[in-house]
Motif scaffolding. Structure first.
Motif, mmCIF file in Angstrom:
data_model
loop_
_atom_site.group_PDB
_atom_site.id
_atom_site.type_symbol
_atom_site.label_atom_id
_atom_site.label_comp_id
_atom_site.label_asym_id
_atom_site.label_seq_id
_atom_site.Cartn_x
_atom_site.Cartn_y
_atom_site.Cartn_z
ATOM 1 N N GLU A 18 27.247 2.269 -16.781
ATOM 2 C CA GLU A 18 26.792 2.807 -18.065
ATOM 3 C C GLU A 18 25.957 1.767 -18.816
ATOM 4 O O GLU A 18 24.963 2.101 -19.455
ATOM 5 N N GLN A 19 26.343 0.497 -18.719
ATOM 6 C CA GLN A 19 25.560 -0.567 -19.337
ATOM 7 C C GLN A 19 24.159 -0.600 -18.737
ATOM 8 O O GLN A 19 23.167 -0.717 -19.452
ATOM 9 N N ALA A 20 24.079 -0.484 -17.424
ATOM 10 C CA ALA A 20 22.783 -0.505 -16.745
ATOM 11 C C ALA A 20 21.935 0.685 -17.161
ATOM 12 O O ALA A 20 20.736 0.541 -17.413
ATOM 13 N N ARG A 21 22.544 1.865 -17.231
ATOM 14 C CA ARG A 21 21.794 3.058 -17.650
ATOM 15 C C ARG A 21 21.301 2.908 -19.088
ATOM 16 O O ARG A 21 20.166 3.265 -19.400
ATOM 17 N N ASN A 22 22.134 2.365 -19.963
ATOM 18 C CA ASN A 22 21.726 2.161 -21.352
ATOM 19 C C ASN A 22 20.538 1.204 -21.433
ATOM 20 O O ASN A 22 19.601 1.430 -22.200
ATOM 21 N N LEU A 23 20.580 0.129 -20.646
ATOM 22 C CA LEU A 23 19.491 -0.844 -20.649
ATOM 23 C C LEU A 23 18.212 -0.216 -20.096
ATOM 24 O O LEU A 23 17.125 -0.401 -20.649
ATOM 25 N N ALA A 24 18.336 0.549 -19.029
ATOM 26 C CA ALA A 24 17.167 1.206 -18.446
ATOM 27 C C ALA A 24 16.557 2.201 -19.436
ATOM 28 O O ALA A 24 15.336 2.242 -19.604
ATOM 29 N N LEU A 37 8.948 -5.534 -25.436
ATOM 30 C CA LEU A 37 10.165 -5.639 -24.631
ATOM 31 C C LEU A 37 10.987 -6.856 -25.031
ATOM 32 O O LEU A 37 12.206 -6.873 -24.866
ATOM 33 N N LEU A 38 10.338 -7.872 -25.573
ATOM 34 C CA LEU A 38 11.069 -9.063 -25.988
ATOM 35 C C LEU A 38 12.004 -8.785 -27.165
ATOM 36 O O LEU A 38 12.916 -9.569 -27.441
ATOM 37 N N ASP A 39 11.804 -7.667 -27.845
ATOM 38 C CA ASP A 39 12.678 -7.297 -28.956
ATOM 39 C C ASP A 39 13.872 -6.455 -28.523
ATOM 40 O O ASP A 39 14.752 -6.166 -29.341
ATOM 41 N N LEU A 40 13.927 -6.063 -27.246
ATOM 42 C CA LEU A 40 15.061 -5.273 -26.763
ATOM 43 C C LEU A 40 16.345 -6.069 -26.905
ATOM 44 O O LEU A 40 16.388 -7.259 -26.609
ATOM 45 N N ILE A 41 17.401 -5.399 -27.341
ATOM 46 C CA ILE A 41 18.717 -6.030 -27.408
ATOM 47 C C ILE A 41 19.363 -5.859 -26.034
ATOM 48 O O ILE A 41 19.533 -4.750 -25.550
ATOM 49 N N MET A 42 19.707 -6.971 -25.441
ATOM 50 C CA MET A 42 20.267 -6.967 -24.095
ATOM 51 C C MET A 42 21.785 -6.752 -24.155
ATOM 52 O O MET A 42 22.388 -6.828 -25.225
ATOM 53 N N PRO A 43 22.429 -6.487 -23.009
ATOM 54 C CA PRO A 43 23.872 -6.215 -23.011
ATOM 55 C C PRO A 43 24.730 -7.339 -23.594
ATOM 56 O O PRO A 43 25.860 -7.098 -23.992
ATOM 57 N N ASN A 44 24.201 -8.546 -23.680
ATOM 58 C CA ASN A 44 24.981 -9.636 -24.263
ATOM 59 C C ASN A 44 24.816 -9.710 -25.777
ATOM 60 O O ASN A 44 25.362 -10.602 -26.426
ATOM 61 N N GLY A 45 24.041 -8.773 -26.356
ATOM 62 C CA GLY A 45 23.878 -8.709 -27.796
ATOM 63 C C GLY A 45 22.724 -9.524 -28.346
ATOM 64 O O GLY A 45 22.496 -9.536 -29.548
ATOM 65 N N LYS A 46 21.962 -10.184 -27.484
ATOM 66 C CA LYS A 46 20.834 -11.002 -27.927
ATOM 67 C C LYS A 46 19.516 -10.307 -27.607
ATOM 68 O O LYS A 46 19.429 -9.578 -26.626
#
Length: 79
Positions: A18-24, A37-46
């Motif tokens: 689910e984390q991968a799908r959310n990121l995609a 894309l540099l503004d995307l919030i990654m799964p680690n919250g950064k």
């Protein structure tokens, strides 16, 4: 643009796929909307711009595993 507050603990409780799908999905939306894309919030919250190369590699592996799972799933439904 208002961004939803990121909840790293809630994300950590989600299944890995689910984390991968959310990121995609977030990546596709950013591309469609013309967001950096540099503004995307990654799964680690950064934001992506603040992630290390190692962290980005982990996210890449996460997306690859989800892609492989999805391909197998689609192949199974075609049979």
């Amino acid at each position: 643009m208002s961004e939803k507050k990121f909840d790293a603990e809630a994300l950590a409780r989600k299944p890995f796929g689910e984390q991968a799908r959310n990121l995609a999905d977030a990546t596709k939306k950013a591309i469609r909307d013309g967001t950096s894309l540099l503004d995307l919030i990654m799964p680690n919250g950064k934001p992506m711009r603040d992630c290390t190369g190692h962290e980005m590699g982990e996210f890449g592996q996460m997306l690859l595993r989800e892609s492989e799972r999805k391909k197998k799933e689609e192949a199974a439904t075609k049979k």
